[in-house]
Design a protein around this motif. Sequence first.
Motif, PDB file in Angstrom:
ATOM      1  N   ASP A   7      48.848  41.768  45.735  1.00  0.00           N
ATOM      2  CA  ASP A   7      48.296  41.556  47.122  1.00  0.00           C
ATOM      3  C   ASP A   7      48.143  42.620  47.948  1.00  0.00           C
ATOM      4  N   SER A  11      47.311  39.344  51.257  1.00  0.00           N
ATOM      5  CA  SER A  11      45.950  38.589  50.798  1.00  0.00           C
ATOM      6  C   SER A  11      45.822  38.755  49.763  1.00  0.00           C
ATOM      7  N   TYR A  13      42.942  38.307  47.891  1.00  0.00           N
ATOM      8  CA  TYR A  13      41.658  38.459  47.833  1.00  0.00           C
ATOM      9  C   TYR A  13      41.218  40.070  47.570  1.00  0.00           C
ATOM     10  N   VAL A  16      37.699  41.548  48.104  1.00  0.00           N
ATOM     11  CA  VAL A  16      37.214  41.794  49.356  1.00  0.00           C
ATOM     12  C   VAL A  16      37.399  43.257  49.694  1.00  0.00           C
ATOM     13  N   ASN A 108      28.980  40.666  47.766  1.00  0.00           N
ATOM     14  CA  ASN A 108      28.886  39.321  47.681  1.00  0.00           C
ATOM     15  C   ASN A 108      27.636  38.893  46.737  1.00  0.00           C
ATOM     16  N   SER A 152      30.470  37.350  44.362  1.00  0.00           N
ATOM     17  CA  SER A 152      31.491  36.622  44.708  1.00  0.00           C
ATOM     18  C   SER A 152      32.119  35.554  43.843  1.00  0.00           C
ATOM     19  N   ASN A 189      43.777  32.840  41.638  1.00  0.00           N
ATOM     20  CA  ASN A 189      44.555  32.477  42.969  1.00  0.00           C
ATOM     21  C   ASN A 189      44.772  30.887  42.928  1.00  0.00           C
ATOM     22  N   VAL A 192      40.961  29.156  42.773  1.00  0.00           N
ATOM     23  CA  VAL A 192      39.785  29.773  43.538  1.00  0.00           C
ATOM     24  C   VAL A 192      38.844  29.984  42.904  1.00  0.00           C
ATOM     25  N   SER A 197      35.947  37.571  44.410  1.00  0.00           N
ATOM     26  CA  SER A 197      36.962  38.056  45.620  1.00  0.00           C
ATOM     27  C   SER A 197      38.239  38.012  45.355  1.00  0.00           C
ATOM     28  N   CYS A 198      38.696  37.586  44.208  1.00  0.00           N
ATOM     29  CA  CYS A 198      40.143  37.553  43.709  1.00  0.00           C
ATOM     30  C   CYS A 198      40.605  38.765  42.931  1.00  0.00           C
ATOM     31  N   GLY A 209      44.835  38.710  42.182  1.00  0.00           N
ATOM     32  CA  GLY A 209      45.489  38.240  43.228  1.00  0.00           C
ATOM     33  C   GLY A 209      46.859  37.358  43.073  1.00  0.00           C
TER      34      GLY A 209
END
Length: 228
Positions: A7, A11, A13, A16, A108, A152, A189, A192, A197-198, A209
Amino acid sequence: MHIERLDFENSPYLGVFGLATDRIALIREGLPGNKLEILEEVLSVPLIETSIMKSRIIGLLSAGNSKAILTTYYAWDRELELIKNSLKELDIDMRVEPIMTSHTALGNLILTNDTAALVSPKFSREEVKIIEDVLDVEVERGLIGEYHAVGSVGVVTNKGGLVHPDATEDELEWLEDLFKVEVYVGTANMGVPFVGSCMLANSKGVVVGSLTTGPEIVKIEEALGFLR
């Protein structure tokens, strides 16, 4: 080790905050040394710590493959120079190009490996030509599971790909033909579907993640070619 949970300041993600290729990884500034060590060990590439537009969400504001990195046109000059100088010091020949577009969330909207790129139909034909020239790959416009945010909802390397569970069988066949790798559907995650994004992934490893479950990790390993 080719996969690890992590993480970034609580976070999960990771996508990101970073961009991974088979030659380098761009990583947001400010991570502790132990996490940087994990990233460097798993991805097996040098890390370049930077910001874009003074922001840590560099995974949203950039996209790239082993040939080039695209950033938003609004990246600061000193940030671009930092990346270019770091590449020069590492003796890595990669283009770093800001692209003039109103769509600043390049991470994205662009999904790419060293063979091809899929970009959102929001990009104009002229913008697609620029992306094609800089990344030096075939570029197609399209959706995945009706999502414009193809970067994404997907992650693709030179060994495999994983995309949103809403992707149809026809889309999976099309993606496999485009990227020349096997493409699976899956999540990270704890369910998700926005897998891009993960995680941060290249052909050498993947950092997912921290909330990613065991079954999800098995699917990710298979999709990205580590169990084949």
